[in-house]
Design an enzyme around this catalytic site. Sequence first.
Site, PDB file in Angstrom:
ATOM      1  N   SER A 225       0.983  -1.350   0.327  1.00 26.78           N
ATOM      2  CA  SER A 225       0.073  -0.165   0.177  1.00 26.78           C
ATOM      3  C   SER A 225       0.773   1.353  -0.111  1.00 26.78           C
ATOM      4  O   SER A 225       0.548   2.357  -0.403  1.00 26.78           O
ATOM      5  CB  SER A 225      -0.970  -0.185   1.354  1.00 26.78           C
ATOM      6  OG  SER A 225      -0.339   0.214   2.295  1.00 26.78           O
ATOM      7  N   ASN A 226       2.027   1.150   0.835  1.00 27.51           N
ATOM      8  CA  ASN A 226       2.846   2.343   0.913  1.00 27.51           C
ATOM      9  C   ASN A 226       2.130   3.363   1.738  1.00 27.51           C
ATOM     10  O   ASN A 226       2.586   4.575   1.501  1.00 27.51           O
ATOM     11  CB  ASN A 226       3.425   2.949  -0.456  1.00 27.51           C
ATOM     12  CG  ASN A 226       4.777   3.863  -0.387  1.00 27.51           C
ATOM     13  OD1 ASN A 226       5.551   3.473   0.693  1.00 27.51           O
ATOM     14  ND2 ASN A 226       4.758   4.911  -1.015  1.00 27.51           N
ATOM     15  N   TRP A 227       1.364   3.124   2.431  1.00 30.19           N
ATOM     16  CA  TRP A 227       0.405   3.944   3.584  1.00 30.19           C
ATOM     17  C   TRP A 227       1.418   4.461   4.325  1.00 30.19           C
ATOM     18  O   TRP A 227       2.235   3.568   4.722  1.00 30.19           O
ATOM     19  CB  TRP A 227      -0.726   2.988   4.222  1.00 30.19           C
ATOM     20  CG  TRP A 227      -1.612   3.888   5.155  1.00 30.19           C
ATOM     21  CD1 TRP A 227      -2.628   4.531   4.620  1.00 30.19           C
ATOM     22  CD2 TRP A 227      -1.458   4.105   6.364  1.00 30.19           C
ATOM     23  NE1 TRP A 227      -3.211   5.242   5.808  1.00 30.19           N
ATOM     24  CE2 TRP A 227      -2.544   4.916   6.817  1.00 30.19           C
ATOM     25  CE3 TRP A 227      -0.352   3.502   7.213  1.00 30.19           C
ATOM     26  CZ2 TRP A 227      -2.759   5.145   8.218  1.00 30.19           C
ATOM     27  CZ3 TRP A 227      -0.499   4.061   8.695  1.00 30.19           C
ATOM     28  CH2 TRP A 227      -1.637   4.875   9.179  1.00 30.19           C
TER      29      TRP A 227
END
Length: 271
Positions: A225-227
């Site tokens: 996600s690279n959140w």
Amino acid sequence: MKLKTPAGAIDTHMHFYDGASSAAPGTPNPGRFTVPMYQELQKRLGLERVIVVQPNAYRDDNRVTLEAMQAIGRNAKGVAVVKAGTPAAELERLTKAGICAVRIMTLHGGMLGFDVMDAVVAQVHPFGWHANLQLDGRELPKFEAQIKRLPGKFVIDHTGKFLEPVDVSSDPFKCLLRLVDTGRCWIKLSAPYETSKTGAPKYEDVSKLARALVNHAPERMLWASNWPHPSVPPEKRPRDEDLLDLLLDWAPDEKTRKRILVDNPAELYGF
């Protein structure tokens, strides 16, 4: 969201931030992003397990990452930053806490580059860790021999992170495929918004690389996600649902998506 997430899905790259001013100057520090906030995202997307990656903001102070992993419990593992010469007892402690890789990042704000990679990876390899690499993918040919000499497994972030997206016939992309062909290399299909010049919603310049990678070696692709999207201003952050739905385009076959979301990361990270 159109994609139905399979049971046991794993997000292989995201970060936590405590909102404190302790961040290293010049590194992304997007504010406070906590475990309950991330668990809300997991619920929305149908994600069950996670790899927490040490943010550049905290250099080799892994406390925020470790505290978050502990709060999540057995469904979290992590990627840490450790200097060359870190005592074995500290590496043992980190391993017991669920750390399974070291972050090597040559881009702005990264702490460990290719100049120290060999020494650091030699030190963590006996503990079962692998190398997690982030660089401008256009530089892959320059570092190919050094990367291939790494002991054990390694992971390359963000679909190769070509800062200027390249063509599938280009030397740098062919180099990425050669690294995948070692059988020891996994690729995170993630964060197309960081490098795409064609932009949302399809990020076609990055998407064609993702599709080529899935086609080439579906058994070594991962999703992330690279959140909370730390490099992007709040008003420009993409919808996480839209990023997950890109997998419908990158991997149209449901069985392949299950490999990418569940089987490959479970094998690599030892869930």
